[in-house]
Design an enzyme around this catalytic site. Sequence first.
Site, PDB file in Angstrom:
ATOM      1  N   GLY A  22      10.770 105.889  39.318  1.00 33.08           N
ATOM      2  CA  GLY A  22       9.649 106.544  39.979  1.00 33.08           C
ATOM      3  C   GLY A  22       9.078 105.699  41.100  1.00 33.08           C
ATOM      4  CB  SER A  23       5.635 105.046  42.137  1.00 38.59           C
ATOM      5  OG  SER A  23       5.502 106.403  42.502  1.00 38.59           O
ATOM      6  CD  GLU A  78      -1.994 110.203  40.094  1.00 41.29           C
ATOM      7  OE1 GLU A  78      -2.769 111.129  39.817  1.00 41.29           O
ATOM      8  OE2 GLU A  78      -0.912 110.388  40.711  1.00 41.29           O
ATOM      9  CB  ILE A 102      -7.716 134.836  51.071  1.00 40.54           C
ATOM     10  CG1 ILE A 102      -8.984 133.958  51.041  1.00 40.54           C
ATOM     11  CG2 ILE A 102      -7.835 135.905  52.160  1.00 40.54           C
ATOM     12  CD1 ILE A 102      -9.184 133.136  52.296  1.00 40.54           C
ATOM     13  CG  HIS A 103      -2.506 136.346  51.353  1.00 44.61           C
ATOM     14  ND1 HIS A 103      -3.085 135.271  51.981  1.00 44.61           N
ATOM     15  CD2 HIS A 103      -1.674 136.920  52.271  1.00 44.61           C
ATOM     16  CE1 HIS A 103      -2.630 135.187  53.215  1.00 44.61           C
ATOM     17  NE2 HIS A 103      -1.787 136.173  53.425  1.00 44.61           N
ATOM     18  N   GLY A 104      -4.798 137.780  47.400  1.00 44.72           N
ATOM     19  CA  GLY A 104      -4.785 138.558  46.165  1.00 44.72           C
ATOM     20  C   GLY A 104      -3.370 138.707  45.625  1.00 44.72           C
ATOM     21  N   GLY A 105      -3.067 139.865  45.096  1.00 46.32           N
ATOM     22  CA  GLY A 105      -1.756 140.108  44.509  1.00 46.32           C
ATOM     23  C   GLY A 105      -0.615 139.959  45.498  1.00 46.32           C
ATOM     24  CD  GLU A 140       7.558 108.850  52.550  1.00 51.08           C
ATOM     25  OE1 GLU A 140       7.756 107.801  51.923  1.00 51.08           O
ATOM     26  OE2 GLU A 140       8.338 109.293  53.399  1.00 51.08           O
ATOM     27  N   PRO A 198      16.765 106.951  39.363  1.00 51.21           N
ATOM     28  CG  PRO A 198      18.792 107.897  38.663  1.00 51.21           C
ATOM     29  CD  PRO A 198      18.229 106.784  39.499  1.00 51.21           C
TER      30      PRO A 198
END
Length: 401
Positions: A135-136, A383, A353-356, A379, A132
């Site tokens: 992180g990395s 950064e 491209i699909h718009g709304g 993985e 927890p």
Amino acid sequence: MARLAQTAGLTDVQQEIVSTVRGFVDKEIIPVATELEHRDEYPQQIVDGLKELGLFGLMIPEEYGGLGESLLTYALCVEEIARGWMSVSGIINTHFIVAYMLKQHGTREQKDHFLPRMAAGDIRGAFSMSEPGLGSDVSAITSKAVKDGDEYVLNGQKMWLTNGGTSSLVAVLVRSDEGHPEGTAPHKSMTTFLVEKEPGFGEVRPGLTIPGKIDKMGYKGVDTTELVMDDLRVPADRVLGGVTGRGFYQMMDGVEVGRVNVAARGCGVAQRAFELGVQYAQQRHTFGKPIAQHQAIQFKLAEMATKVEAAHAMMVNAARKKDSGQRNDLEAGMAKYLASEYCKEVVEDAFRIHGGYGFSKEYEIERLYREAPMLLIGEGTAEIQKMIIGRRLLEEYRFQG
């Protein structure tokens, strides 16, 4: 699409395997993926189908009942599966990493005990490094193992286990100071334990609890969990490789091939996003013609396809480098970094491209738009990849003046 992301130099067997997986994806995964994802439902029927195809043993040697295939073959299969639904590729990825670590680092007894059942899909693997608060920063692990006779007692909390609930074998990285004097570098005092458990949630064996699924923005269907160890007793013969202090290197070896896998997932999701975008652009009409005939959309499609091709090529190169027995952390880091970033960009362009309609849950691109961000952090973040790439470049191009 047929003309994108082709891989030269494949054997007939490799081509047949990849073609079979693509057919399975088109028939069994794509038609149901969005519905299952919206319900956050584990795709048991799909997983059973992958088991029948032998995918759980794809890279496990034939002597243990697997297919003995290369990392490249596996990565190309993952690319196809992620094209259908990225969560399914996650189900087999962690399993594959644990099997790989066993194959490379396990004792003969450990290999004989686990690998045949892993190849059959009867044992499902998960692995656990993160906690927890770290992180990395793997060196900051606080979970600990203490020797007690012929056993070790493990305590601590782990985080972000893919397959944490459905798995029956977890490779867990913890600190083990036994035999390592104070002042030893952190990465030299870590050990990987092979922890067997019952699938499910709650207390899955004495001292081991899987609290429940973490609710996520995307990457649904597959269970992501915590793991809590409270005086968990593990036999000494379940130390991976039989020797303490090697866990960090074992895990990094697994993560290295895991990064090729994440790159393959990015390629697969990007391919699907391109397919959806180019298809919709030819169906949607504005100002009296399909939007695909507008130059702005053609430019966008050109950029998307070029990114799909570039990411695929780097992923294939990283897999082939590992298969040749050479160090590939530079290539794997580059492939993971580029493929995940390009995946995000290609998905967003397809969304535009699909718009709304892209914002509607009725359209598949909405699911991809929520899935792509996971690849930016899985993985190792972008950064972290840049740190790996930068250090390796300085090794390769060391100034001699």
